[in-house]
Design a protein around this motif. Structure first.
Motif, PDB file in Angstrom:
ATOM      1  N   MET A   1      -9.311   1.569   6.531  1.00 13.33           N
ATOM      2  CA  MET A   1      -8.671   3.215   6.771  1.00 13.33           C
ATOM      3  C   MET A   1      -7.649   3.603   5.918  1.00 13.33           C
ATOM      4  O   MET A   1      -6.824   2.694   5.276  1.00 13.33           O
ATOM      5  N   ARG A   2      -7.917   4.799   5.338  1.00  7.61           N
ATOM      6  CA  ARG A   2      -6.919   5.154   4.442  1.00  7.61           C
ATOM      7  C   ARG A   2      -6.008   6.295   4.916  1.00  7.61           C
ATOM      8  O   ARG A   2      -6.514   7.187   5.704  1.00  7.61           O
ATOM      9  N   LEU A   3      -4.818   6.146   4.881  1.00 11.20           N
ATOM     10  CA  LEU A   3      -3.733   7.050   5.205  1.00 11.20           C
ATOM     11  C   LEU A   3      -3.006   7.490   3.987  1.00 11.20           C
ATOM     12  O   LEU A   3      -2.724   6.823   3.073  1.00 11.20           O
ATOM     13  N   THR A   4      -2.314   8.625   4.349  1.00 10.08           N
ATOM     14  CA  THR A   4      -1.273   9.119   3.346  1.00 10.08           C
ATOM     15  C   THR A   4       0.151   8.939   3.723  1.00 10.08           C
ATOM     16  O   THR A   4       0.453   9.455   4.970  1.00 10.08           O
ATOM     17  N   ILE A   5       0.804   8.009   3.332  1.00 12.69           N
ATOM     18  CA  ILE A   5       2.143   7.678   3.984  1.00 12.69           C
ATOM     19  C   ILE A   5       3.173   8.192   2.739  1.00 12.69           C
ATOM     20  O   ILE A   5       3.179   7.481   1.590  1.00 12.69           O
ATOM     21  N   GLU A   8       1.971   9.013  -0.840  1.00 13.57           N
ATOM     22  CA  GLU A   8       0.771   7.635  -1.364  1.00 13.57           C
ATOM     23  C   GLU A   8      -0.157   7.405  -0.497  1.00 13.57           C
ATOM     24  O   GLU A   8      -0.148   7.143   0.827  1.00 13.57           O
ATOM     25  N   GLU A   9      -1.245   7.303  -1.049  1.00 12.40           N
ATOM     26  CA  GLU A   9      -2.439   7.050  -0.141  1.00 12.40           C
ATOM     27  C   GLU A   9      -2.490   5.530  -0.103  1.00 12.40           C
ATOM     28  O   GLU A   9      -2.278   4.664  -1.144  1.00 12.40           O
ATOM     29  N   LYS A  10      -2.614   5.073   1.106  1.00 10.82           N
ATOM     30  CA  LYS A  10      -2.521   3.550   1.501  1.00 10.82           C
ATOM     31  C   LYS A  10      -3.823   2.905   2.144  1.00 10.82           C
ATOM     32  O   LYS A  10      -4.261   3.832   2.945  1.00 10.82           O
ATOM     33  N   ALA A  11      -4.167   2.009   1.904  1.00 11.70           N
ATOM     34  CA  ALA A  11      -5.388   1.584   2.766  1.00 11.70           C
ATOM     35  C   ALA A  11      -4.910   0.282   3.849  1.00 11.70           C
ATOM     36  O   ALA A  11      -3.864  -0.202   3.435  1.00 11.70           O
ATOM     37  N   ILE A  12      -4.949   0.567   4.983  1.00  9.63           N
ATOM     38  CA  ILE A  12      -4.800   0.015   6.166  1.00  9.63           C
ATOM     39  C   ILE A  12      -5.853  -0.902   6.737  1.00  9.63           C
ATOM     40  O   ILE A  12      -6.734  -0.253   7.033  1.00  9.63           O
ATOM     41  N   GLU A  13      -5.827  -2.108   6.892  1.00 15.53           N
ATOM     42  CA  GLU A  13      -6.800  -2.817   7.765  1.00 15.53           C
ATOM     43  C   GLU A  13      -7.225  -2.429   9.018  1.00 15.53           C
ATOM     44  O   GLU A  13      -6.269  -2.487   9.564  1.00 15.53           O
ATOM     45  N   GLY A  57      -7.472   9.105   7.329  1.00 14.90           N
ATOM     46  CA  GLY A  57      -7.219  10.551   6.889  1.00 14.90           C
ATOM     47  C   GLY A  57      -6.042  10.964   7.378  1.00 14.90           C
ATOM     48  O   GLY A  57      -5.668  12.069   6.729  1.00 14.90           O
ATOM     49  N   ASP A  58      -5.178  10.252   8.129  1.00 12.42           N
ATOM     50  CA  ASP A  58      -3.893  11.115   8.778  1.00 12.42           C
ATOM     51  C   ASP A  58      -2.950  10.809   7.458  1.00 12.42           C
ATOM     52  O   ASP A  58      -2.835  10.138   6.781  1.00 12.42           O
ATOM     53  N   THR A  59      -1.978  11.783   7.824  1.00 10.09           N
ATOM     54  CA  THR A  59      -0.905  11.876   6.965  1.00 10.09           C
ATOM     55  C   THR A  59       0.490  11.668   7.580  1.00 10.09           C
ATOM     56  O   THR A  59       0.662  12.324   8.709  1.00 10.09           O
ATOM     57  N   LEU A  60       1.323  10.981   7.036  1.00  8.28           N
ATOM     58  CA  LEU A  60       2.520  10.479   7.630  1.00  8.28           C
ATOM     59  C   LEU A  60       3.859  10.595   6.738  1.00  8.28           C
ATOM     60  O   LEU A  60       3.597  10.443   5.583  1.00  8.28           O
TER      61      LEU A  60
END
Length: 70
Positions: A1-5, A8-13, A57-60
């Protein structure tokens, strides 16, 4: 899963169970009482974190509260 935190884009298991915002905050190592979270453009109160699922795709934006002063 890819999130923008925090920009910065981060890959989360991904996990078998839905990932809640509360679990993600814990996974990232933040103390929930010391942060404010903007989730997809809206500030989300802490009492909603357990019900809010996080999806690809969520942004935090996570802002840490710092005390101080003189």
């Amino acid at each position: 899963m890819r999130l923008t935190i925090n920009g910065e884009e981060k890959a989360i298991e991904p996990s078998k169970n839905p990932l809640t915002l509360s679990k993600l905050i814990e996974q990232l190592g933040h103390h929930p009482r010391l942060i404010v979270v903007e989730f997809n453009g809206a500030i989300l109160p802490p009492d909603k974190w357990e019900q809010q699922n996080v999806e690809d795709g969520d942004t935090l934006e996570i802002v840490t509260i710092v005390g101080g002063g003189s």
